[in-house]
Each structure stands twice: as structure tokens, then as C-alpha cells.
Design an enzyme around this catalytic site. Sequence first.
Site: not given
Ligand code: H53
Length: 832
Positions: A374, A565-566, A571, A673, A677
Site C-alpha cells: 500500500h 485525509k490524514r 498529501k 480512496t 468517495k
Molecule cells: O492505504 C490506502 C491507499 C493510500 C495509502 C494507505 C496506507 C495506509 O492507510 C497505511 C499504511 C500504508 O502503507 C498505506 O496511503 O494511498 O489508498 C489503501 O490502499
Amino acid sequence: ANNTVKTAASSQTQGHNPRRGVGTAAMNRAILDHLHFTMARLPALASRNDWYMALSHAVRDRMLDDWLASLHHFRNKELKVVSYLSAEFLLGPHLGNNLINTGMWDAARDAVESLGLTLEDLLRQEEEPGLGNGGLGRLAACYLDSLATLRIPSIGYGIRYEFGIFDQLIRDGWQVETADKWLKFGNPWEICRSEIAYEVKMGGHTEYHHDADGRLAIAWLPVKVIKGVAYDTPIAGYRSRITGLLRLWKSEAVESFNFQAFNAGEYYHAVDEKVVSESITKVLYPNDEPGVGKLLRLAQQYFFVSCSLQDMIRVHLLRSPRLEEFDQTFAVQMNDTHPSLAVAELMRLLVDEHGLGWDAAWKVTRSTMAYTNHTLLPEALEKWPLQLFANLLPRHLEIVYEINRRFLDEVSQAYPGDQARLARMSLIEETGGKFVRMANLASVGSHAINGVAHLHTELLKETVLADFYQMTPGKFCNVTNGVTPRRWVLLSNPGLARLISESIGEEWVTAPEKLRKLERFASDPSFLSAWRWVKDANKRALAATILERTGVTVDPESLFDIQVKRIHEYKRQHLNLLHILTLYHRIKRDPGAQIPPRTFIFGGKAAPGYFMAKLIIKLINSVAEVVNTDPEVAGRLKVVFFPDFNVTNGQLIYPAADLSEQISTSGKEASGTGNMKFSLNGALTIGTLDGANVEIREEVGEENFFLFGLNATEVQALKKSGYHPGRFYEEDGELREAIDAVRSGLFSHGDAGLFQPLVDHLLYDDEYLALADYRSYLECQERVSTAFRQRELWSVKSVLNVARMGKFSSDRSIREYCEKIWKVPIRPPFPH
Ligand code: H53
């Protein structure tokens, strides 16, 4: 009488048991019964929580028939079970979603109203289970919804954290974290299965001896044994009559009292043991994309993986005594590297505890496991200090070494003499301190490796996992993320859902490609005005909540420009801020400037130890304070930080957006994601070519997407040629003006030092190229402003966004996992 019993029993095992009464009267009775028998309350004295609990129990009761029938599938040899291993499941509130998916909404609403209450009030009562940080955990939750909807036998395995992600308060503009006590009033959705419990060993050392037959036997002598107890939550599929299983593990002491210690008078010591054991699942680590970890986190990961695999082996043995066939019972998906110890643990269970030979065990392990990556941020790839790993998991380290030895043999055969490659691919990092590399372990132990958006998968193959891709290209595939349209449209945006269904029918809920039928309504003025009416109502609802939570009045007629978002530098919430500052200065300079009124809304949590992210939150709030009180921009610009962004708040925010901010540095956001949404709820996107933005733009059409910024190749090239952010500052007067304002203390009551670290970071480092993309972002925002002035045209684009977002349903993602990775047949949709 005999006959009746027989009929009822046999129909139950086939899952055709008529549901318990779901009409209004039956619901009304059931709620009152639960208030009496479960909550032990008189109606006159019942609190809102009592009613919420009573209603939830009534709903859960009605989910049980389908659930029990679904659990039966686990024993059916013909059906492979998908096991989704994830350290996070960010479910969001259950009640509303369950009412939608089971079709009980209207009956529940009417029953509640007949009791003099409102469903809305009771829905608000639920504390959401925040058992995740952000995208990754929420993705797992969307996937459970789709698995159940698509009638695929599945179990989500994870951790029952007593404290989930912290609640965020804003005090004096700063983030303050408080404990999330989601269990404080009880959780009506879970069922504790005290009899489903496993022992998990930790620490100690291993010993070798020869058994009676002269075979080498390995004994792991741990210093500690902890018990994991299963807590089960039903996951209703949408009208599918299938209810999936989420099984979360809670850690407990093996014996709650150590009697030896107790007898010796060491009462406190005995209780200590219990406290330490229970601490394993006490709290979720609040870091999105973690760096080097802590012992407790490693213990958490091992704990849940071990319980889950022991549970799977138990289930498998109910079907077949042959563990060589384990891969026919389960397809195991590792959600990032957090569960990657599963590779070593499955080997240990098969070899040490069930007597399989290494080769047979390795074959079945590999064909069972698959790994989803991810992130591309190299600092986010998990690695554990070797010593820490050895201390907690001495046996697993031996297994990792053995996997590594055999694997590196293969590598050197494939690439003779390539020492550098061997060092890169090794499961053990040895450059400056030793570490176990979890992404390498996951990659070696899996038959499939996937990224989460097309661009991400390509970059994965070129960068972080390039060596693995070159050696075994066939293992790699892409599965672009998706989100469930049930929670993210039907539940969160009922007005839009109703309008869509009235126009094109209801099929889109499970067949979102049908949303395309909306395209022809994009030229229908009365439809467009209904569309706008829905959006405006959602904006008014958000405005009311903003006023309530922050005291800021915002104009629902203004453009709602939202980034939730975080908080993370990649970002680029600070890029968004630079735009706001520039507009602010433009209006101050030229009060007649043609800038349509905008409300900038931010939301998101910062990791508690991430100083720069916390400073960005402070800056957003500081800019808000100045802008919102400056009479010269009154009615034109407003800035809001919406506190405590979570699933519940997301359900209110996404439907109210005009503009979705997806502005990460290209190549850094794996997928995103939230971008899906927003667009699915009719927002237009301003974004870079990053993650799933690329595919969203392809689907909705480039004329319906505001693109700006460097692409991933350009980012890499700029970095390589030597990036000097200072130059952009020198050469762009408006950029300089914005940064100078921050640095002058204008937003910090004259304290010029407060934001200095952030300014310095931008001017001298700017790892994420905010300054390089500033001008392009600004120009793009001007195109947004121009477009927003033509409301009719804007609405057309909004409709087309929704119409063309079908691809991003998590149902499509899950179908792809089934085909490409799990080899699970897709069953025809359930006839409604
Ligand atoms: O995962 C999302 C992605 C997003 C990515 C996120 C993510 C985390 O929330 C935590 C750890 C990590 O390695 C990645 O930042 O881009 O959409 C689901 O795939």
C-alpha cells in the site's frame, strides 16, 4: 409436533429459515423486549444509549439467521474461504449500515418513531469502532462489505483494540489527542466466543533434541504464553442473505490468576501478569505508514496472526486431515506487511506443530498467501530490529533465516555473482544495524503481490520491489482500490441515492456500471436542478454542523473546497494553504477581484509524534482565525478545520463537497480512496496524476477533472537534477508574499518563530515539491473558479462524475481479487 420440529431444523441448516419478524410491529416489540430483558430498563427511565442498545440488539437478532447459515459455508469443502488479514478495520458505525444492507431501515425507523424517538437520534448515539488509522483500515472495511454482498465465504481477521484511533480535539489551534473509549457503553454488535481461544507463545529460546525415532525435534521454550479470545461481528451483505464474519482477537492472561504467586502472597505480581497480557491488544498504534516499530507493535502483529492461523487450521481440519490441502480451504490476503509474520508462523505451525516436511509446508504456505502493498514511501516499509525480533520470536527468526538461505540460493542461481542484488533482496538488512525486512518476507512467501492502483503497481515494479519483479514478474498484478457504494452513497447521501434510483432504478447499488445511465440526464434541466437541490441540502447540513462544532458560520452558497485525509507532508495540505493565502492577498490588494466565494474545509488527524503535521494543523487554524475575522474578505473566504475526521464525519462531509482536493506529490499516494468517495458523491476533483486519480480522470473524462502539477516522471527528474525550492520562492512574487506572511508572524500574533520550522522546511528542503507545483496549482484553481461560476455546466460535470465512477466500487476490486489472486469463483448475484 415432531414434524414441525424436523421441518424447522432442516430448513435452518439450509439457510432458508424465514427471518424473525421484520415488520414495524415486530420491531417495536423486539426493542421493548431488549430494553426490558437485555438492558433491564423501564421505558420511562431509559437513556438514549439504552434505546440505541435495545434497537441494535433487535437488529442483530434479525441478522443471526443469515449469519448462522453463512457460517456453515466454512465447512463446505467445495467453497474456498477468503481470509483477509488486517491489523486495521476502520468499520464506522454499524447500525445504519446494517439497516441499509438488510433492508430493515423503514421498519426500524417506524418502530422507533412509534416509541416516541427518532432513528436519527439513535444513530448518533453509536460510538464508531475506530480500529484503523485511515485508508488502509477503511479499505479493509469496504472489502468486507463487498465480500458479503458478493456472497463469498470470508473471514476478516484482526485485533480487537480496546482503544482505537484517538479522538482529536482542537485546543488553541493545536491537535490534542484523547483516548477513544468506544467500548465504554458496551458493544451490541460483537459476540464473545470464549471457547474459541488460542495460546500464543512469546520470547524465550529454542532447543533441539532427537525424539524416540531419531528425528530432530525442535522445542520452543517461551517465557510467556498469552491467550487470544475471538470476538465475532456479523457483516451484512447488501440484500445478499449472506453475512460475513469479522473475527477480532483480544489478548488475555492464560490464567487470570497465577496461583503460585498468589499463594506465596504475591497478589500484586499475580495481577500484573494479567495486566501485561491484556496490554497486547490495548491500543491501536496511531501512525499511518509507520517507520521503525516498537516491541508492543511487533507483539500485536504476531499475536493476531498466530491466533488467526491457528483458527484457520482448526477450520481446515474440520474439512480434511491433510494440511497439504490447506490452500484449497483458504486464500489468505495480507493487508500490507503488518500481517506478514503469517508467512513464518504458518511454516512454524505446519512444520513444528503438525509435522509437515519443510518443502511441503513451503509449497502450501506460498500458494495460500498473497500480499498487498500500500505504499511507495521507502521509510514506510516495515522492518524490525533483528535483536528485538530475536527476543520476541526466536523460533521465527530461525525460520526466516532458513527461508532466506533457500531464497538467496535461488537468487544467486538466477543472477550469478550479483552481490548487490543479493544484499537488496535478502530478508535481512545488514547495512548499519540489522533488520528483518517485512516486505521481502511477504514477497517471498506469497504467490501474488499487488499494488492498489495502476500507477502504484507500475512504480512498485520499477522501484521498491523492482528486484522481486525482475525475478518473478508473473507474481505481480494490480488491483485498483474501490469503495462500497452502500455506505458511501446509499447510507451517507440518501438524497442523491433517491434521485439516482428514481431516474435509473436501483440496480446501481450492486451494479454501479449502471450509473452510466445517468449520462443522458446530464442534459435535462429539471434533473440538474434536482441534483443541485440535493447538493445544496447536503451543504446546509454540513454548514450547520460546522457552526455547532467550530463556531464558524459558513455560506452554503459558496464553493465547498474540501481536503479531508490524514495530515501528511506528502498529501500537501500546506499547498492548499498557499492557495488560500494567495487568494487572501489578492482580495486585500484588489477588493474588486473576481473570485467566487469559497469555503475551505480541512479535516484529518496527525500522528501524535509527527511534529510537522501538527504544525500544519496549527497553521490551518491560525490562517482560519485571521481570514475568518477580516472584514475585507468577509463573505468571500472562510477557512474551517473540522475536528476529529472519522468515518461518521466523513459520511457528512463527502456528500457536501463541490471540490475534492487530491493534491499529493505525484508518485507518493499509492491510491487514495477518499478521492473516490468525493467523486461518487458529485464533487469535482482538483488533483495531480497520482494514485487512483489517474484512473478516475480516465473514467470521468479529462474535461471533468482539474489536473495540475508535475507527473511522477517529472518529479523524479526534477529531484535528480537537483531541486532548489528557494528559486521558486525568489521567482514567484505571489508565492513569496504567501510564505512571507507566514514567516512574519501575521498568523501567530506576531510570533515569527512559531511557523519557522515549516517555512524552513519548504524553502530549504521541500521534499514533496509544494513550491514546484504552486503556480500550476494556482492556475488550475482559477479554472475551477471560472467553472464554478457557470452553475449549470458545473452540475453537468458533477452528474458525469457520478455516472462514470462505477469502476471504483469495491465490488469490482473484490471480483478482481477473486479472479487474479484468490482463484475463487464469482457467484451469480442474489436475486432480490
Ligand atoms: O492505504 C490506502 C491507499 C493510500 C495509502 C494507505 C496506507 C495506509 O492507510 C497505511 C499504511 C500504508 O502503507 C498505506 O496511503 O494511498 O489508498 C489503501 O490502499
